[in-house]
Design a protein around this motif. Structure first.
Motif, PDB file in Angstrom:
ATOM      1  N   THR A 171       0.486  -1.343   0.292  1.00  0.00           N
ATOM      2  CA  THR A 171      -0.002  -0.038  -0.327  1.00  0.00           C
ATOM      3  C   THR A 171       0.655   1.272   0.397  1.00  0.00           C
ATOM      4  N   HIS A 172       1.845   0.857   0.065  1.00  0.00           N
ATOM      5  CA  HIS A 172       3.386   2.349   0.153  1.00  0.00           C
ATOM      6  C   HIS A 172       5.326   2.184  -0.048  1.00  0.00           C
ATOM      7  N   THR A 173       5.527   2.620  -0.169  1.00  0.00           N
ATOM      8  CA  THR A 173       7.036   2.207  -0.596  1.00  0.00           C
ATOM      9  C   THR A 173       7.823   1.709   0.601  1.00  0.00           C
ATOM     10  N   VAL A 176      10.253  -0.858   2.178  1.00  0.00           N
ATOM     11  CA  VAL A 176      10.888  -1.312   0.895  1.00  0.00           C
ATOM     12  C   VAL A 176      12.539  -0.942   1.970  1.00  0.00           C
ATOM     13  N   GLN A 177      11.497   0.844   3.087  1.00  0.00           N
ATOM     14  CA  GLN A 177      13.044   0.410   4.406  1.00  0.00           C
ATOM     15  C   GLN A 177      13.323   0.487   5.335  1.00  0.00           C
ATOM     16  N   ILE A 178      12.187  -1.393   5.474  1.00  0.00           N
ATOM     17  CA  ILE A 178      12.620  -2.243   6.053  1.00  0.00           C
ATOM     18  C   ILE A 178      13.668  -2.940   5.485  1.00  0.00           C
ATOM     19  N   TYR A 197      -0.143   0.554  -4.095  1.00  0.00           N
ATOM     20  CA  TYR A 197      -1.868  -0.153  -4.514  1.00  0.00           C
ATOM     21  C   TYR A 197      -2.597  -0.531  -3.791  1.00  0.00           C
ATOM     22  N   ARG A 198      -3.783   0.536  -3.819  1.00  0.00           N
ATOM     23  CA  ARG A 198      -4.546   0.529  -2.838  1.00  0.00           C
ATOM     24  C   ARG A 198      -5.987   0.144  -3.531  1.00  0.00           C
ATOM     25  N   ASN A 199      -7.537  -0.090  -1.907  1.00  0.00           N
ATOM     26  CA  ASN A 199      -8.818  -0.608  -3.294  1.00  0.00           C
ATOM     27  C   ASN A 199      -8.838   0.806  -2.801  1.00  0.00           C
ATOM     28  N   HIS A 211       2.143   5.985  -7.687  1.00  0.00           N
ATOM     29  CA  HIS A 211       3.232   5.483  -7.381  1.00  0.00           C
ATOM     30  C   HIS A 211       3.684   6.140  -6.569  1.00  0.00           C
ATOM     31  N   GLN A 212       4.996   6.055  -5.594  1.00  0.00           N
ATOM     32  CA  GLN A 212       5.683   7.207  -4.279  1.00  0.00           C
ATOM     33  C   GLN A 212       7.327   6.433  -4.643  1.00  0.00           C
ATOM     34  N   VAL A 213       7.695   7.802  -3.978  1.00  0.00           N
ATOM     35  CA  VAL A 213       9.737   8.253  -3.562  1.00  0.00           C
ATOM     36  C   VAL A 213       9.172   7.529  -2.041  1.00  0.00           C
ATOM     37  N   GLU A 214       9.733   7.091  -1.907  1.00  0.00           N
ATOM     38  CA  GLU A 214      10.234   6.454  -0.891  1.00  0.00           C
ATOM     39  C   GLU A 214      11.788   7.027  -0.212  1.00  0.00           C
ATOM     40  N   GLY A 215      11.840   8.130   0.725  1.00  0.00           N
ATOM     41  CA  GLY A 215      13.280   9.028   1.407  1.00  0.00           C
ATOM     42  C   GLY A 215      13.891   7.937   2.834  1.00  0.00           C
ATOM     43  N   PHE A 251       0.884  12.756  12.113  1.00  0.00           N
ATOM     44  CA  PHE A 251       0.832  11.360  12.457  1.00  0.00           C
ATOM     45  C   PHE A 251       1.517  10.337  11.604  1.00  0.00           C
ATOM     46  N   PHE A 252       2.440   9.262  12.104  1.00  0.00           N
ATOM     47  CA  PHE A 252       2.568   8.019  10.619  1.00  0.00           C
ATOM     48  C   PHE A 252       3.455   6.830  12.339  1.00  0.00           C
ATOM     49  N   PRO A 253       2.485   6.166  12.137  1.00  0.00           N
ATOM     50  CA  PRO A 253       2.822   4.889  12.697  1.00  0.00           C
ATOM     51  C   PRO A 253       4.798   4.480  12.836  1.00  0.00           C
ATOM     52  N   PHE A 254       5.301   4.619  11.742  1.00  0.00           N
ATOM     53  CA  PHE A 254       6.622   4.592  11.448  1.00  0.00           C
ATOM     54  C   PHE A 254       7.727   5.911  11.988  1.00  0.00           C
ATOM     55  N   THR A 255       6.958   7.235  12.254  1.00  0.00           N
ATOM     56  CA  THR A 255       7.681   8.125  12.243  1.00  0.00           C
ATOM     57  C   THR A 255       7.589   8.447  13.280  1.00  0.00           C
ATOM     58  N   GLU A 256       8.219   9.225  14.659  1.00  0.00           N
ATOM     59  CA  GLU A 256       7.672  10.137  15.514  1.00  0.00           C
ATOM     60  C   GLU A 256       8.771  11.071  15.821  1.00  0.00           C
ATOM     61  N   LEU A 280       3.772  15.570   0.503  1.00  0.00           N
ATOM     62  CA  LEU A 280       5.095  14.779   0.904  1.00  0.00           C
ATOM     63  C   LEU A 280       4.190  14.427   2.746  1.00  0.00           C
ATOM     64  N   GLY A 281       4.488  13.215   3.481  1.00  0.00           N
ATOM     65  CA  GLY A 281       4.625  12.912   4.800  1.00  0.00           C
ATOM     66  C   GLY A 281       6.275  12.622   5.541  1.00  0.00           C
ATOM     67  N   CYS A 282       6.695  13.316   6.242  1.00  0.00           N
ATOM     68  CA  CYS A 282       7.996  12.573   6.783  1.00  0.00           C
ATOM     69  C   CYS A 282       7.948  11.894   8.474  1.00  0.00           C
ATOM     70  N   GLY A 283       9.217  12.249   8.846  1.00  0.00           N
ATOM     71  CA  GLY A 283       8.948  12.164   9.974  1.00  0.00           C
ATOM     72  C   GLY A 283      10.649  11.724  10.458  1.00  0.00           C
ATOM     73  N   TYR A 303      15.713   9.641   9.689  1.00  0.00           N
ATOM     74  CA  TYR A 303      15.291  10.038   8.697  1.00  0.00           C
ATOM     75  C   TYR A 303      14.174   9.605   7.761  1.00  0.00           C
ATOM     76  N   ALA A 304      12.856  10.019   7.246  1.00  0.00           N
ATOM     77  CA  ALA A 304      12.208   9.258   6.153  1.00  0.00           C
ATOM     78  C   ALA A 304      11.071  10.121   5.596  1.00  0.00           C
ATOM     79  N   PHE A 305      10.860   9.396   4.427  1.00  0.00           N
ATOM     80  CA  PHE A 305       9.518  10.661   3.892  1.00  0.00           C
ATOM     81  C   PHE A 305       9.327  10.045   2.629  1.00  0.00           C
ATOM     82  N   GLY A 306       8.138   9.861   2.111  1.00  0.00           N
ATOM     83  CA  GLY A 306       7.640   9.375   1.018  1.00  0.00           C
ATOM     84  C   GLY A 306       6.536  10.254   0.435  1.00  0.00           C
ATOM     85  N   MET A 307       6.376  10.491  -0.665  1.00  0.00           N
ATOM     86  CA  MET A 307       5.215  11.346  -1.818  1.00  0.00           C
ATOM     87  C   MET A 307       5.186  10.521  -2.831  1.00  0.00           C
TER      88      MET A 307
HETATM   89  N1  DAH Z   1       4.148   5.847   3.923  1.00  0.00           N
HETATM   90  C1  DAH Z   1       2.953   6.983   3.814  1.00  0.00           C
HETATM   91  C2  DAH Z   1       1.819   6.476   3.087  1.00  0.00           C
HETATM   92  O1  DAH Z   1       1.383   6.121   2.011  1.00  0.00           O
HETATM   93  C3  DAH Z   1       3.729   8.311   3.471  1.00  0.00           C
HETATM   94  C4  DAH Z   1       5.217   8.502   3.934  1.00  0.00           C
HETATM   95  C5  DAH Z   1       4.249   9.126   5.346  1.00  0.00           C
HETATM   96  C6  DAH Z   1       6.389   7.788   4.667  1.00  0.00           C
HETATM   97  C7  DAH Z   1       5.691   9.314   6.475  1.00  0.00           C
HETATM   98  C8  DAH Z   1       7.195   8.062   5.098  1.00  0.00           C
HETATM   99  C9  DAH Z   1       7.303   8.954   6.388  1.00  0.00           C
HETATM  100  O2  DAH Z   1       9.184   7.440   5.153  1.00  0.00           O
HETATM  101  O3  DAH Z   1       8.457   9.377   7.223  1.00  0.00           O
HETATM  102  O4  DAH Z   1       1.186   7.751   3.109  1.00  0.00           O
END
Ligand code: DAH
Length: 336
Positions: A171-173, A176-178, A197-199, A211-215, A251-256, A280-283, A303-307
């Motif tokens: 449902t997101h990239t 791939v971080q993991i 993909y999202r339903n 499409h997303q790009v994760e950092g 809020f995202f579960p994987f960032t704080e 984008l989202g990040c944290g 740090y991580a981000f996803g756009m």
């Molecule tokens: N995975 C999130 C999404 O699909 C986007 C995202 C948010 C990715 C914050 C990240 C992050 O790596 O730190 O909506």
């Protein structure tokens, strides 16, 4: 003498001249300067009675006219039938342009995003589009049965059973971080572009695939200031030097802590100029995520981000309906 003229007239009238070569042979055989038959006749003029010469001359001229008429007709016929059969080439016509393909606007946008981050030392990572529940959710700190999982409507390929994990279309990239953190040691600095993909109900702003790009950057001493800096530089490279940026708590579960990142382009003439836009989202990577992959969260931070690539392409090109990216309409695609 008259016989000769009659005979020649008959021959001229009946000659078959249906090819370019035949036309030329015909012309030479009657009008040729050296051995042309009418030329030979004219030369006979000297041998005849002065009184007969005017009639003789008239007859020769009549034959010449006849030859010329037949030549004109034959040439015209050849020209029109030639164009029907496509045999002749008109060298004066402008050439026909071959249809060149071009990269899809989403590919172009994703490549541009990648180019910016690789220039800052990020390498590119990839992961599978079919993920298990652990990589897509659990390791990213989505608690079992927690409503946070509902943020992303998931396509399930296989239900969870006693001995095997559920399989999903990612449902997101972020998974791939993991995978990267499991297979390598810090310092880690990657971006992961890919399809997700999202339903969801398909509308002008959501589609079942996008499409997303994760950092991800993990090392000793990585701070929120580093995240703010890299995203600000990215925004300038992508949207221009005079872009403004801001972070909003989220809020995202994987960032704080988590944040959403907005850009503001001053040029009101741009499709998306003159207003704040979330891109984008990040944290900072949640310590639980680092622990899930066996990285010491006391020593390392990240740090991580996803756009979303569609979102950025829509802002840049002023596209209002995201579905057009997936319709393969050449009238749209050939503009890029
Ligand atoms: N995975 C999130 C999404 O699909 C986007 C995202 C948010 C990715 C914050 C990240 C992050 O790596 O730190 O909506």
């Amino acid at each position: 003498m008259l016989d000769i003229f009659d005979q020649l007239r008959k021959e001229i009238e009946e000659a078959v001249i249906d090819t370019k070569e035949a036309v030329e042979d015909f012309r030479v055989s009657y009008l040729g300067r050296k051995n042309g038959r009418l030329k030979a006749l004219s030369e006979k003029m000297r041998d005849i009675d002065v009184a007969d010469r005017p009639v003789f001359g008239k007859n020769i001229n009549a034959l010449k006219d006849l030859v010329n008429n037949r030549l004109d007709q034959a040439q015209q016929l050849l020209r029109s039938s030639g164009s029907k059969k496509g045999k002749t080439i008109d060298l004066t016509l402008p050439g026909r342009k071959p249809d060149l393909g071009s990269l899809h606007p989403l590919t172009q946008t994703a490549e541009e995003i990648q180019g910016i981050f690789t220039a800052y030392g990020f390498t590119i990572a990839e992961g599978p589009e079919i993920e298990d529940d652990w990589h897509n959710f659990t390791s990213l700190n989505f608690p079992e049965d927690h409503p946070a999982r509902d943020m992303q409507d998931t396509f399930f390929l296989r239900e969870k059973s006693v001995d095997i994990d559920a399989a999903v279309l990612r449902t997101h990239t972020s998974p791939v971080q993991i995978r990267v953190m499991k297979s390598s040691q810090p310092p880690i600095r990657v971006i992961a572009p890919g399809r997700v993909y999202r339903n969801e109900t398909i509308t002008f702003k959501s589609y079942c695939v996008f499409h997303q790009v994760e950092g991800l950057y993990v090392d000793e001493g990585v701070s929120l200031a580093d995240l703010k800096q890299i995203l600000h530089m990215f925004a300038r490279a992508m949207f221009g030097e005079d872009v403004k940026t801001r972070f909003r708590p989220s809020f995202f579960p994987f960032t704080e802590p988590s944040a959403e990142f907005d850009v503001w382009m001053p040029n009101k003439d741009l499709p998306a100029g003159g207003r704040w836009l979330e891109i984008l989202g990040c944290g900072m990577v949640d310590p639980n995520v680092l622990e899930a992959v066996g990285i010491d969260s006391e020593r390392y931070t990240g740090y991580a981000f996803g756009m979303g690539v569609e979102r950025i392409a829509m802002l840049r090109y002023g596209i209002k309906d995201l579905r057009i990216f997936y319709e393969n309409d050449v009238r749209f695609l050939e503009q890029f």
